[in-house]
Design a protein around this motif. Sequence first.
Motif, mmCIF file in Angstrom:
data_model
loop_
_atom_site.group_PDB
_atom_site.id
_atom_site.type_symbol
_atom_site.label_atom_id
_atom_site.label_comp_id
_atom_site.label_asym_id
_atom_site.label_seq_id
_atom_site.Cartn_x
_atom_site.Cartn_y
_atom_site.Cartn_z
ATOM 1 N N ASP A 64 59.324 37.983 -36.215
ATOM 2 C CA ASP A 64 60.194 39.616 -36.355
ATOM 3 C C ASP A 64 60.165 40.008 -38.091
ATOM 4 N N MET A 65 60.223 39.449 -39.019
ATOM 5 C CA MET A 65 60.246 39.140 -40.290
ATOM 6 C C MET A 65 59.762 38.184 -41.409
ATOM 7 N N ILE A 66 59.091 38.386 -42.481
ATOM 8 C CA ILE A 66 58.691 37.981 -43.784
ATOM 9 C C ILE A 66 59.677 36.991 -44.626
ATOM 10 N N ALA A 67 59.743 36.058 -44.863
ATOM 11 C CA ALA A 67 60.744 36.218 -46.385
ATOM 12 C C ALA A 67 59.949 34.796 -46.921
ATOM 13 N N SER A 68 59.136 35.007 -47.916
ATOM 14 C CA SER A 68 57.709 34.812 -48.464
ATOM 15 C C SER A 68 57.880 35.082 -49.870
ATOM 16 N N ALA A 196 59.486 49.291 -35.974
ATOM 17 C CA ALA A 196 60.379 48.199 -35.485
ATOM 18 C C ALA A 196 61.886 47.056 -35.876
ATOM 19 N N SER A 197 61.943 47.011 -35.044
ATOM 20 C CA SER A 197 63.622 46.636 -34.937
ATOM 21 C C SER A 197 64.429 46.284 -36.276
ATOM 22 N N GLN A 198 64.989 47.984 -36.500
ATOM 23 C CA GLN A 198 65.882 48.289 -37.418
ATOM 24 C C GLN A 198 67.127 47.708 -37.075
ATOM 25 N N ASP A 199 67.385 47.325 -35.535
ATOM 26 C CA ASP A 199 68.854 46.120 -36.119
ATOM 27 C C ASP A 199 69.130 45.410 -36.623
ATOM 28 N N LYS A 200 67.261 44.660 -36.026
ATOM 29 C CA LYS A 200 67.583 43.322 -36.965
ATOM 30 C C LYS A 200 67.441 43.909 -38.116
ATOM 31 N N LEU A 201 66.899 45.291 -38.999
ATOM 32 C CA LEU A 201 66.816 44.775 -40.495
ATOM 33 C C LEU A 201 68.503 45.050 -40.954
ATOM 34 N N LYS A 202 69.215 45.671 -40.303
ATOM 35 C CA LYS A 202 70.632 46.381 -40.526
ATOM 36 C C LYS A 202 71.391 44.968 -40.785
ATOM 37 N N LEU A 203 71.183 43.666 -39.435
ATOM 38 C CA LEU A 203 71.931 42.521 -39.730
ATOM 39 C C LEU A 203 71.614 42.361 -40.806
ATOM 40 N N VAL A 204 70.620 41.815 -40.745
ATOM 41 C CA VAL A 204 69.796 41.516 -42.311
ATOM 42 C C VAL A 204 70.330 41.658 -43.693
ATOM 43 N N ASN A 205 70.283 43.167 -43.297
ATOM 44 C CA ASN A 205 70.908 43.612 -45.201
ATOM 45 C C ASN A 205 72.629 43.549 -45.106
ATOM 46 N N ASP A 206 73.272 43.561 -43.263
ATOM 47 C CA ASP A 206 74.384 43.164 -43.779
ATOM 48 C C ASP A 206 74.792 41.630 -43.992
#
Lengths: 225, 246, 246, 265, 265
Positions: A64-68, A196-206
């Motif tokens: 879903d996401m890259i944290a790198s 994609a994954s707009q909801d997840k993006l929001k969760l991460v930002n929060d």
Amino acid sequence: SQTNITVASDATWPPMEYVNKDKTITGFAPELLAAMEKVSDIKFDIRNTAWDGIFAGLAAGKYDMIASSVSITDVRKKVMTFSDPYFEVKQGVIAKKGANIKSKADLAGKKAGAQIGTTGFLVTRKIKGVTMKSYDEIGLAVEDLYNGRIDVVVCDDAVAADYALTNEQYSKDLSLAFLLKSDTPEYLGFAFKKGASQDKLKLVNDALKKVKESGEYDRIFNKWF
Amino acid sequence: MKATDAIIQIKDVYKYFGNLCALDDINLDISPGEKVVVIGPSGSGKSTMLRSINRLEEIDKGHIIIDGKDINDRDNDINAIRQELGMVFQSFNLFPHKTVLGNLMMAPMKLKKLSKNEAEKIAMELLHKVGISDKAHVYPKMLSGGQQQRVAIARALAMNPKIMLFDEPTSALDPEMIGEVLDVMVNLAKEGMTMVCVTHEMGFAREVADKVIFMDKGKIIETGTPEHFFSAPEHDRTKLFLSQIL
Amino acid sequence: MKATDAIIQIKDVYKYFGNLCALDDINLDISPGEKVVVIGPSGSGKSTMLRSINRLEEIDKGHIIIDGKDINDRDNDINAIRQELGMVFQSFNLFPHKTVLGNLMMAPMKLKKLSKNEAEKIAMELLHKVGISDKAHVYPKMLSGGQQQRVAIARALAMNPKIMLFDEPTSALDPEMIGEVLDVMVNLAKEGMTMVCVTHEMGFAREVADKVIFMDKGKIIETGTPEHFFSAPEHDRTKLFLSQIL
Amino acid sequence: MADKSHPINIEVGDGAAIPVKKDKGLVNAWSISFFGAIGCIIYLCLVDPDMYWEVLKFLPDGILVTFQVTIASIFLSLIIGLFTGLGRISDNKIINTVASTYVEIVRGIPLLVQLFYIYYALGRFEFLQISELPSAIIAMGICYGAYMGEVFRAGIASIDKGQGEAARSLGFNKTQTMFMVILPQSWKTILPPVGNEFIALLKDSSLVSILAVADILRRGREFASVTFSYFEAYTMVALVYLVITLILSKAVSKMEERLNYYEGY
Amino acid sequence: MADKSHPINIEVGDGAAIPVKKDKGLVNAWSISFFGAIGCIIYLCLVDPDMYWEVLKFLPDGILVTFQVTIASIFLSLIIGLFTGLGRISDNKIINTVASTYVEIVRGIPLLVQLFYIYYALGRFEFLQISELPSAIIAMGICYGAYMGEVFRAGIASIDKGQGEAARSLGFNKTQTMFMVILPQSWKTILPPVGNEFIALLKDSSLVSILAVADILRRGREFASVTFSYFEAYTMVALVYLVITLILSKAVSKMEERLNYYEGY
Ligand SMILES: Nc1ncnc2c1ncn2[C@@H]1O[C@H](COP(=O)(O)OP(=O)(O)OP(=O)(O)O)[C@@H](O)[C@H]1O
Ligand SMILES: Nc1ncnc2c1ncn2[C@@H]1O[C@H](COP(=O)(O)OP(=O)(O)OP(=O)(O)O)[C@@H](O)[C@H]1O
Ligand SMILES: [Mg+2]
Ligand SMILES: [Mg+2]
């Protein structure tokens, strides 16, 4: 309700993210993610992924996401969506001690190494007169610098400092020569697949916001830098 | 004899290998129970004819009809037809990864769906018949050539075929083993099996053949009884050939 | 004849292959110009003895002295000694990547440092002598076996050796070619060359041999003139052998 | 290719050097290399445990992954190889051409490029969203399938034509003949090269480390990237690979001996 | 290994599938693959020039580097291989064991690991501070030298023993015999597998991209890392490799034909 987010990380980038002796992925970013988990319902599942192709994997939906340590750039923004910035970086230039490389101008006619597709690589290849070599891992570039095959290595300043200063062997020979100035500040962000994954993006930002506000961010920052 | 009585009918058959005409207008009818011996110089097409009867060679023209069925007609199941035809090769071709018994039981079990017991019973009877029942559990490579060829005959018989085809069954054998194989073949002939044998064993031909066929350059040159060939062959080519092999 | 006159001295020589004693206490002196024919059944050690003279086989005990030099003595240059010894093999062993002329010129040019012209002159003379000067520029595989063997003899002679060793030079040849090779060997003998020949061509032995040696099981059993062998061989083993090959 | 058009055909497989008995040099070399490698590992770990013993402790799960990839890929490649081999000898022109083209293409592209390509290209298809281990196995299987196809083809071709004719004349159809008569005989010829390919595949499986599959090499690189001890990490990785392939090549040589002396038939 | 102890020995080389004449399937497959690949390249460049044509323009210096590495490595490996081959058949136990051990070790370690190892280990020695291209070439040469050694060994072994005896009996010493009589005859046997190894080496040279040598694959990856067009870049890289190896495999097959029909001797 818990949200699972699979995260890709090229864990060859100390101290931002790397595999420690217990074979767990650790570093600044993983600890940040852990802190974010605590203040939200997110569950991160971090997977070690080769840098070259890490974006292809995101596009292919393998995670879903890259944290790198992904710098937020205009080109990248065209193909992916970024979270709020979580770190400011500058590009650091590592050179051999006594190599007399002190500014961008000194790089002309030199051989530079960087990890393929990183900001360091993208920036350096645009400097006139520099022969660019791309590596799969930043460590291999530093080793080649140490062995005298290239003149400088360009990478995130935190990483550069780590290589140049904390490693005994390298610190005798290598030093962080200077920082490449850029007109606009460069930030790292978590990358998501475009659209994609707009909801997840929001969760991460929060969650990121909460961690920053609580002071936990500064605690982690100070631990690593 | 009417043509329709024949169990094997070969009609106007041609077979080419590239430009070489290996079978050149072959016509031959063989009745049930008849024993035919085919002779002729090397390269004359004897093997090709025999193999065509089994469709191991695909003919280019003409018809081969076995027991009323055209073997080259796609509507007829060639595998079923082949079960009616037992074939024995010069080089035995036993299956080396099976014991003697395994060689004999394989086809009946897989193709006729006989039970292991039934197949084994038949196999043992046949091994008795060819005189090597003591070797049932041995692998082929432990046998002499003559023993292997007798197993090969028994293996073909295990499918209970109506016709047996032999392609120089004794020519790869040491002289002292030829007799034991020929004995088996003579007994088979006496039991009334329809047989087509390519062989230059003229003693065998004289003893069992109803008809001898002489081939040369893909053609059947002369047909007759064994006596005819021994006493008064018509063609010069035949005379020359017989003078060489006798 | 004193031992020191001998050009080849074989003294108390033993050679083992594993447990097999291929040469069992061989003693033999050969004087300059002498022609020795070695006969004996297969496996008796004839080739081994011949090859030992050239140190193509390393002996285990004893001494072989060629022209005064012990060939197994590390101080003597075996390559120099071998230049004195011409060898002809059953299987010709011509160099296939060189023409006939190339085969003859190679050793003189590389080892005796002759110029190309000198080497070619000698080579052409020798090809005349063995009667195939017309094939000088042809590759060996275009030649018949007899022609190849004559080239092989010429190649050995090109180094101007004092002794010629022949190991069944005609036994790989078709019968019609044996004569042409023997003729060359007979002429060579007449010119006074020292020769050791393993051969079963008894006509040749009778014509040129000064001495015939009969070997069996690694031992020299009997030595004598050709007449002695044809008329009155002593040992039973010799009699039996001669009765087989004559 | 086991091509018979040459009088002598030299092919050096990409596997290890199998220490067959008659090659004394290799048998000695095997012992020297094997015990040398083991000796080196032990010595290094004793002399500089902080470094080498740490690397060694870091590798075991990588070894497991290497074996997983290798074994799974070899199975996949055997299945693909069987069909490819059958396709390559098929009289059916279309099947034959498809199989041959597969072989030609796969053998014409570097394995590393194929791995990258299959890994990322497979990723493009939504329904093939599988994680890196299965993708790596599929990629290796597809690549080695072409090589295995040639092994099967040569194995089948090594069986005397008379065997097939005997079976057909008894009434077996083509498929029965292949599976009941030809293949059971050809395993003796097929097994040694399969053993060889197994070793070759194990070695080539190191390429999947580039896809960040955590195999031996990846683990070594990870260790090196943290401790900066490239020399030490790669020394250990090389020694571990060497020990593994040497054990396997010994096993293959034993198997070849067995097959050679096997008196069953 | 060209091992004669087995009745039939299957070895699938790591080169391309050589389209020898008697293998009709492969000859057809070659044409399909080759013209298909060329067609694909042209089609893709015409349809989506912004992407594919750009990739293609990015590759040429990588192709050059690939060829440089390949050709230089093959020369080096031939030299190493000659000595290894001679060592492997030497009666001198020490030389023989050294050569055999070299073969056993090199063939026992994955090429990628060796490349890493040799490249970075070489770099550690002050006097060997050479740039990446020579280091990569030395590494590839050392690796392939072991394979070439086996090719030479088999080529030398294929020459009848009588040839050596004839030469020795004329007075040639061992070295002269080897270089004037044996080797000149064995090139016919050695050349085809060398051609095969050349193709294999060209493919394996893609591994040097991991050492950051700017070959075809590296160039393709760099392009992709900037534009994120992994699929397009790898497609082009694969097609370019395919075209190159197919041309080479055709050349090898022509050479084999020539050698087979060569009537000189
Ligand atoms: N598969 C084949 N391909 C090409 N030519 C063939 C083939 N089989 C047979 N021939 C040729 O067909 C001709 C007839 O061959 P066939 O084997 O039928 O002769 P034959 O009478 O059985 O001879 P022999 O007594 O030598 O067995 C020969 O010229 C042979 O060379
Ligand atoms: N290289 C070898 N290794 C093992 N045994 C050998 C070798 N060469 C010869 N022998 C054995 O030594 C014995 C003598 O062999 P040799 O070739 O000298 O016999 P020969 O008299 O020349 O026989 P032939 O007439 O068959 O040529 C034989 O038993 C042979 O098998
Ligand atoms: Mg025939
Ligand atoms: Mg002899």
